[in-house]
Design a protein around this motif. Structure first.
Motif, short mmCIF file in Angstrom:
data_model
loop_
_atom_site.label_atom_id
_atom_site.label_comp_id
_atom_site.label_asym_id
_atom_site.label_seq_id
_atom_site.Cartn_x
_atom_site.Cartn_y
_atom_site.Cartn_z
N UNK A 182 7.92 -14.23 -0.48
CA UNK A 182 7.49 -14.18 -1.89
C UNK A 182 6.27 -13.27 -2.04
N UNK A 183 5.39 -13.33 -1.05
CA UNK A 183 4.18 -12.50 -1.10
C UNK A 183 4.53 -11.02 -1.00
N UNK A 184 5.46 -10.71 -0.11
CA UNK A 184 5.88 -9.30 0.06
C UNK A 184 6.50 -8.81 -1.25
N UNK A 185 7.35 -9.65 -1.84
CA UNK A 185 8.03 -9.26 -3.09
C UNK A 185 6.98 -8.98 -4.18
N UNK A 186 5.95 -9.82 -4.22
CA UNK A 186 4.90 -9.65 -5.24
C UNK A 186 4.09 -8.38 -4.98
N UNK A 187 3.80 -8.11 -3.70
CA UNK A 187 2.88 -6.99 -3.38
C UNK A 187 3.57 -5.62 -3.39
N UNK A 188 4.89 -5.59 -3.17
CA UNK A 188 5.61 -4.30 -3.07
C UNK A 188 5.27 -3.34 -4.22
N UNK A 189 5.35 -3.79 -5.49
CA UNK A 189 5.05 -2.85 -6.59
C UNK A 189 3.61 -2.31 -6.56
N UNK A 190 2.69 -3.01 -5.87
CA UNK A 190 1.29 -2.56 -5.83
C UNK A 190 0.98 -1.72 -4.58
N UNK A 191 2.02 -1.43 -3.81
CA UNK A 191 1.84 -0.80 -2.50
C UNK A 191 0.93 0.43 -2.56
N UNK A 192 1.15 1.26 -3.57
CA UNK A 192 0.37 2.51 -3.67
C UNK A 192 -1.11 2.24 -3.94
N UNK A 193 -1.42 1.10 -4.54
CA UNK A 193 -2.83 0.81 -4.86
C UNK A 193 -3.57 0.19 -3.67
N UNK A 194 -2.82 -0.18 -2.61
CA UNK A 194 -3.49 -0.79 -1.45
C UNK A 194 -4.06 0.29 -0.54
N UNK A 195 -5.14 -0.04 0.16
CA UNK A 195 -5.66 0.95 1.13
C UNK A 195 -4.76 0.97 2.37
N UNK A 196 -5.02 1.96 3.23
CA UNK A 196 -4.16 2.19 4.40
C UNK A 196 -4.00 0.91 5.25
N UNK A 197 -5.15 0.22 5.47
CA UNK A 197 -5.15 -0.96 6.32
C UNK A 197 -4.25 -2.07 5.74
N UNK A 198 -4.43 -2.30 4.42
CA UNK A 198 -3.64 -3.37 3.80
C UNK A 198 -2.17 -3.00 3.71
N UNK A 199 -1.89 -1.70 3.55
CA UNK A 199 -0.49 -1.25 3.49
C UNK A 199 0.19 -1.55 4.85
N UNK A 216 -10.29 -4.37 -4.56
CA UNK A 216 -9.10 -4.06 -5.37
C UNK A 216 -7.92 -4.92 -4.93
N UNK A 217 -7.77 -5.06 -3.61
CA UNK A 217 -6.67 -5.90 -3.10
C UNK A 217 -6.86 -7.33 -3.57
N UNK A 218 -8.11 -7.81 -3.52
CA UNK A 218 -8.37 -9.19 -3.94
C UNK A 218 -8.06 -9.36 -5.43
N UNK A 219 -8.32 -8.30 -6.24
CA UNK A 219 -7.96 -8.37 -7.67
C UNK A 219 -6.46 -8.51 -7.83
N UNK A 220 -5.72 -7.68 -7.04
CA UNK A 220 -4.25 -7.72 -7.11
C UNK A 220 -3.75 -9.11 -6.72
N UNK A 221 -4.41 -9.70 -5.73
CA UNK A 221 -3.94 -10.98 -5.19
C UNK A 221 -4.17 -12.17 -6.15
#
Ligand code: HAM
Length: 420
Positions: A182-199, A216-221
């Motif tokens: 479920x987490x992957x499904x939620x995060x996929x659309x934000x992939x481009x906004x994540x930094x290299x490490x989080x990607x 920024x990642x924490x905001x998305x989360x």
């Protein structure tokens, strides 16, 4: 000639007597923690520091940061992959399987160095020490309470302020997987906004994105699914029960975003953090790992454990002056006098509670007294040529200004030493 230096991130621990330095605190801590573990009737286990690299790939996880980029590994002369252990749990479970003890219960502790190839910074070393506990063979329930009880005992023993034990429940393996999907499904659309490490984390170990330090990642989360929606109500009840039971002793917080960096966890997990530590604020961590034993070729052995990072913990404690008395023995005869040393040896056998610091190097009385004061001595016993000839000694009080220096017979010196 060039001097050879220690390796980056590896400390020489030398206790020079200064109680504010890390080694003094670390050595003290080791002793105290050992006593606390013994009070819980835990048995000691010592495993080798070198293991087959596959042990950690299979347990800690090939996608974890530890195995992926932090492991110290090399091929030995037989071309076998060997690793310096990055943690203790996998080795303990391996040892239990190897000894065919994986069908019974065990309460174990260990202490020793671990290695991780990390970027050194305050509280993060490439060689560091852990003290760990593993309770093997008992399913969820009492061991969770025992584990938090041990953590609270340690925090209370050292009167740590400003620290919190964070607890969470990752559910059974299947709940953890459903949440992960479920987490992957939620995060996929934000992939481009994540930094290299989080990607990278998203691809290899998605739960670790929850640990991201990127704002920024924490905001998305913020609107991401929570593990709370995926675990049973009995798991939430366990968290609340632990929190209620220990809240009068330690500060315990349920944190549904707490995930641990090692793959073997499922069920109850926890970490202790202190606001006094800066970026590396976690000084202890652990959790349940019910599948690990079977994964390493053993029986199903439900287990839970934790490890304390001793260097980080040492940062949090202050050592008090010891109540044990120190006496400096100053031989100021012209030559080396074995007879003077024999007196010192005799004194030791008379009172085992006194620390007798025999000053071994040559030097003036003044220099030796300066050193005795620096060593925090309560008394100096001085023997020069006259004293040796007359079978006497001088007792000089160093802390109590009201007491005067006296010359006594050797018999009286022994009586005095016994009476301190
Ligand atoms: P861990 O969270 O990876 O867990 O490490 C435990 C503690 O070791 C951390 O909380 C931290 O204080 C300390 N630590 C880790 N890396 C470093 C480093 N590079 N420098 C200094 N300190 C460090 C484990 O290792 C699990 N084996 C704990 C466990 C036992 N789980 C179940 N049983």
């Amino acid at each position: 000639m060039d001097k050879i230096k220690s390796l980056t991130g590896m400390l020489d621990l030398y206790d020079d007597g200064d109680k504010t330095n890390l080694p003094a605190k670390l050595f003290y801590l080791e002793k105290k923690i050992r006593d606390i573990f013994k009070g819980y009737k835990l048995n000691e286990i010592r495993t080798p520091i070198l293991e087959d690299t596959n042990l950690f790939i299979r347990s800690v996880g090939g996608a974890s940061d530890i195995v992926n980029k932090e492991i110290y590994s090399f091929n030995d002369r037989n071309d076998k992959g060997i690793a310096l252990r990055p943690e203790g749990t996998a080795s303990v479970v391996r040892a239990i399987i190897e000894k065919k003890l994986d069908q019974s219960n065990h309460k174990l502790w260990y202490m020793g160095p671990m290695w991780r190839y990390e970027r050194p910074q305050k509280g993060r070393y490439r060689q560091f020490n852990q003290a760990g506990v593993e309770i093997l063979g008992i399913p969820e329930g009492m061991p969770e309470f025992e584990m938090i009880s041990i953590v609270c005992s340690i925090i209370s023993e050292f009167k740590l302020q400003n620290c919190t034990i964070k607890i969470n429940h990752l559910g059974a393996q299947k709940n953890k997987e459903l949440f992960c999907n479920a987490l992957v499904k939620y995060l996929e659309p934000f992939k481009e906004s994540l930094d290299e490490k989080d990607r990278q984390r998203l691809e290899k170990n998605p739960l670790r994105v929850l640990d991201s330090k990127n704002n920024e990642t924490q905001d998305i989360l913020r609107d991401a699914p929570s593990i709370k929606e995926f675990i049973d109500s009995s798991s939430i009840d366990l968290l609340k029960s632990i929190q209620n039971n220990f809240s009068d002793i330690c500060n315990i917080e349920i944190d549904y975003s707490l995930v641990r960096g090692l793959d073997y966890y499922s069920g109850f997990v926890f970490e202790a953090v202190s606001s006094e530590l800066g970026a590396q604020d976690s000084f202890l961590g652990g959790g349940r790992y019910d599948q690990l034993c079977a994964k390493l070729g053993g029986k199903d052995l439900p287990s839970i454990g934790m490890a304390i990072g001793l260097e980080r913990f040492a940062e949090l404690i202050e050592l008090k002056d010891s109540l044990v008395k120190v006496v400096s023995f100053l031989n100021v005869t012209g030559n080396l006098e074995p007879k003077a040393y024999k007196i010192a040896h005799q004194l030791r056998s008379l009172n085992k509670n006194i620390i007798l610091d025999v000053h071994l190097s040559e030097g003036s009385l003044k220099a030796k007294l300066r050193k005795a004061n620096k060593n925090n001595s309560d008394y100096a016993i001085i023997i020069g040529d006259d004293e040796l000839k007359n079978n006497t000694a001088v007792i000089k009080p160093l802390k109590n200004e009201l007491e005067e220096q006296i010359t006594v017979s050797l018999g009286d010196l022994y009586s005095f030493f016994k009476s301190i």
